[in-house]
Design a protein around this motif. Sequence first.
Motif, PDB file in Angstrom:
ATOM      1  N   ASP A 114       0.823  -1.208   0.000  1.00 17.74           N
ATOM      2  CA  ASP A 114       0.000   0.000   0.000  1.00 17.74           C
ATOM      3  C   ASP A 114       0.861   1.263   0.000  1.00 17.74           C
ATOM      4  O   ASP A 114       0.581   2.213  -0.752  1.00 17.74           O
ATOM      5  CB  ASP A 114      -0.928   0.009   1.212  1.00 17.74           C
ATOM      6  CG  ASP A 114      -2.041  -1.023   1.114  1.00 17.74           C
ATOM      7  OD1 ASP A 114      -2.312  -1.489  -0.012  1.00 17.74           O
ATOM      8  OD2 ASP A 114      -2.635  -1.362   2.154  1.00 17.74           O
ATOM      9  N   TRP A 115       1.902   1.291   0.824  1.00 21.50           N
ATOM     10  CA  TRP A 115       2.786   2.456   0.865  1.00 21.50           C
ATOM     11  C   TRP A 115       3.527   2.623  -0.454  1.00 21.50           C
ATOM     12  O   TRP A 115       3.702   3.741  -0.958  1.00 21.50           O
ATOM     13  CB  TRP A 115       3.780   2.331   2.021  1.00 21.50           C
ATOM     14  CG  TRP A 115       3.198   2.703   3.348  1.00 21.50           C
ATOM     15  CD1 TRP A 115       2.889   1.863   4.388  1.00 21.50           C
ATOM     16  CD2 TRP A 115       2.819   4.013   3.773  1.00 21.50           C
ATOM     17  NE1 TRP A 115       2.357   2.569   5.433  1.00 21.50           N
ATOM     18  CE2 TRP A 115       2.299   3.896   5.086  1.00 21.50           C
ATOM     19  CE3 TRP A 115       2.860   5.277   3.182  1.00 21.50           C
ATOM     20  CZ2 TRP A 115       1.844   4.995   5.799  1.00 21.50           C
ATOM     21  CZ3 TRP A 115       2.404   6.371   3.901  1.00 21.50           C
ATOM     22  CH2 TRP A 115       1.906   6.226   5.194  1.00 21.50           C
ATOM     23  N   THR A 170       2.509   1.660  -3.389  1.00 22.27           N
ATOM     24  CA  THR A 170       1.539   2.145  -4.364  1.00 22.27           C
ATOM     25  C   THR A 170       1.253   3.630  -4.164  1.00 22.27           C
ATOM     26  O   THR A 170       1.265   4.416  -5.124  1.00 22.27           O
ATOM     27  CB  THR A 170       0.236   1.337  -4.250  1.00 22.27           C
ATOM     28  OG1 THR A 170       0.518  -0.050  -4.514  1.00 22.27           O
ATOM     29  CG2 THR A 170      -0.814   1.838  -5.229  1.00 22.27           C
ATOM     30  N   GLN A 171       0.992   4.020  -2.920  1.00 22.98           N
ATOM     31  CA  GLN A 171       0.700   5.426  -2.640  1.00 22.98           C
ATOM     32  C   GLN A 171       1.850   6.338  -3.044  1.00 22.98           C
ATOM     33  O   GLN A 171       1.637   7.435  -3.574  1.00 22.98           O
ATOM     34  CB  GLN A 171       0.385   5.600  -1.157  1.00 22.98           C
ATOM     35  CG  GLN A 171      -0.924   4.961  -0.721  1.00 22.98           C
ATOM     36  CD  GLN A 171      -1.110   4.962   0.785  1.00 22.98           C
ATOM     37  OE1 GLN A 171      -0.486   5.756   1.500  1.00 22.98           O
ATOM     38  NE2 GLN A 171      -1.954   4.064   1.283  1.00 22.98           N
ATOM     39  N   ARG A 179       0.908   9.121  -6.011  1.00 21.31           N
ATOM     40  CA  ARG A 179       0.624  10.438  -5.454  1.00 21.31           C
ATOM     41  C   ARG A 179       0.561  11.491  -6.568  1.00 21.31           C
ATOM     42  O   ARG A 179       1.451  11.591  -7.408  1.00 21.31           O
ATOM     43  CB  ARG A 179       1.678  10.805  -4.421  1.00 21.31           C
ATOM     44  CG  ARG A 179       1.374  12.078  -3.631  1.00 21.31           C
ATOM     45  CD  ARG A 179       2.407  12.314  -2.558  1.00 21.31           C
ATOM     46  NE  ARG A 179       2.386  11.260  -1.545  1.00 21.31           N
ATOM     47  CZ  ARG A 179       3.362  10.376  -1.339  1.00 21.31           C
ATOM     48  NH1 ARG A 179       4.464  10.426  -2.089  1.00 21.31           N
ATOM     49  NH2 ARG A 179       3.263   9.462  -0.411  1.00 21.31           N
ATOM     50  N   SER A 203      -5.967   5.460  -9.129  1.00 20.00           N
ATOM     51  CA  SER A 203      -6.144   4.681  -7.902  1.00 20.00           C
ATOM     52  C   SER A 203      -6.677   3.306  -8.265  1.00 20.00           C
ATOM     53  O   SER A 203      -7.185   3.087  -9.367  1.00 20.00           O
ATOM     54  CB  SER A 203      -7.105   5.388  -6.938  1.00 20.00           C
ATOM     55  OG  SER A 203      -8.402   5.497  -7.542  1.00 20.00           O
TER      56      SER A 203
END
Length: 344
Positions: free
Chosen positions: A329-330, A332-333, A337, A342
């Motif tokens: 998740d991190w 991907t974020q 960004r 998304s």
Amino acid sequence: MSALAVMREDVPGPRPCAPDLHRGRTLSYERLETDVAQKLDLMFGRANSLVMVHPGRVLMPPEYQDIGERISQLQVRPDDVWLVSYPRTGSTWAQEMVWLIGHDLDFQGAKQLQQIRTPLLELSAIMAQEKGAWKEELDNSVGMVEAMPSPRYIKSHLPLELLPLQLDSVQPKVVYVARNPKDMCVSYYHYCRLVHNLQGSFEDFCELFLRDRVPVAPVWNHILGFWKRRNSPNILFLKYEDMKRDQEGAIRQTAAFLGKTLSEDQVKVLAEHLSFDSMKRNPAVNLEPIIAKKNGPEFLATTELRFIRKGQVGDWRNHMGDELATRFDWWTQDHLRDTGLSFD
């Protein structure tokens, strides 16, 4: 090897990569870091299993050196239809949809092996180390594309940096498919076990995936290269999750993009053909005839592995613990960004 294809001995540190589709592209090939190369060679069961291709820092089998420049210089036709994706994003499913819409729902013609009617451009390099007569009908994938009559339906897992230079100037129709990277990684791991006899744990594969050290990586450069072009009139950007949520809507959207009109009855018939159960049973797309020739007729009876595996959104929850999922998740974020992209 061509003068444009050079194996570099040095291993520089990471650097950003961006689409480089200008005329005169120079391909070069670099050996991977020793620790990564050793892990990959152990997992794939062969020495020098992957090299890094520039531009793009793309990991490919070393045999890509034999076809890389030929792909770059491929003559693109205005009526080509391309299906491009990172591996294991539902591209076989999407390509079946694209081919059938483009061929006015020719279900009889769709009984032919999908790799023959819509070949994977770089397959010769991907399967170069495989042995056996079964390869003969799939060999010389670039030559197969070059010889196809128009309109050609072509599939590729290559990123923008390695696709034919003429895609920019000719601008044929291109359908790009993306997927949540957690589900993509799970599917990719099982695919590599089935097709490439990958050895090693899922956790080891995830570590390499997160480091962009698996075949066709880097992941985000691949996806974002097309996301940034999503508003181009010749590009349709689809997400696996949206297709699962509304298959009939995806069919209508794709038909409109291809300039085709389907009745509501035709949409429903095609949606049924594209259903997971139908695709899983379909020998033209499920690779089972090829796998049986490759590994022996008894192989599929002794394994749960399948090319068309589950077709689910969120299957990563059955494979990843909280810590690993959070890392994804991190990751991907960090890459998404301010991009507007998304995933579910």
